[in-house]
Design an enzyme around this catalytic site. Structure first.
Site, short mmCIF file in Angstrom:
data_model
loop_
_atom_site.label_atom_id
_atom_site.label_comp_id
_atom_site.label_asym_id
_atom_site.label_seq_id
_atom_site.Cartn_x
_atom_site.Cartn_y
_atom_site.Cartn_z
N ARG A 18 0.83 -1.21 0.00
CA ARG A 18 0.00 0.00 0.00
C ARG A 18 0.86 1.26 0.00
NH1 ARG A 18 -3.27 -0.59 5.14
NH2 ARG A 18 -1.26 -1.45 5.74
N ASN A 36 -6.00 -2.91 2.41
CA ASN A 36 -5.92 -4.35 2.62
C ASN A 36 -7.32 -4.89 2.83
OD1 ASN A 36 -3.13 -4.51 2.48
ND2 ASN A 36 -2.85 -4.47 4.69
#
Length: 89
Positions: A18, A36
């Site tokens: 990320r 996530n």
């Protein structure tokens, strides 16, 4: 303006996916978010000019060093008018 939602599976959590995606999005000038998922995947919403979105999708298909992308499912999405690219979860 183009927008897509991308679900990336494989070894994509616990490898700074990320954070690296946010860095790449800033470099490319696209907006949206990345998070996530409980199933171990990463989902991203990416919007911007078509060439930049395409480059971001290509990056997501590869991922950062340390990740292993097994699949990258891309579908069209409605632009949300995001002004930045955020890590949301």
């Amino acid at each position: 303006m183009t927008a897509v939602q991308v679900r990336v599976t494989g070894r994509v959590q616990g490898v700074a996916f990320r954070w690296q995606a946010q860095h790449e999005a800033l470099r490319l000038g696209v907006t949206g978010w990345v998070r996530n998922e409980p199933d171990g995947s990463v989902v991203a919403h990416v919007e911007g000019e078509t060439p930049a979105v395409d480059l971001m999708v290509a990056w997501l298909r590869k991922g950062p060093p340390g990740s292993i992308v097994r699949d990258c499912a891309v579908r069209e999405a409605a632009p949300a008018g995001s002004t930045r690219f955020e890590i949301t979860g």
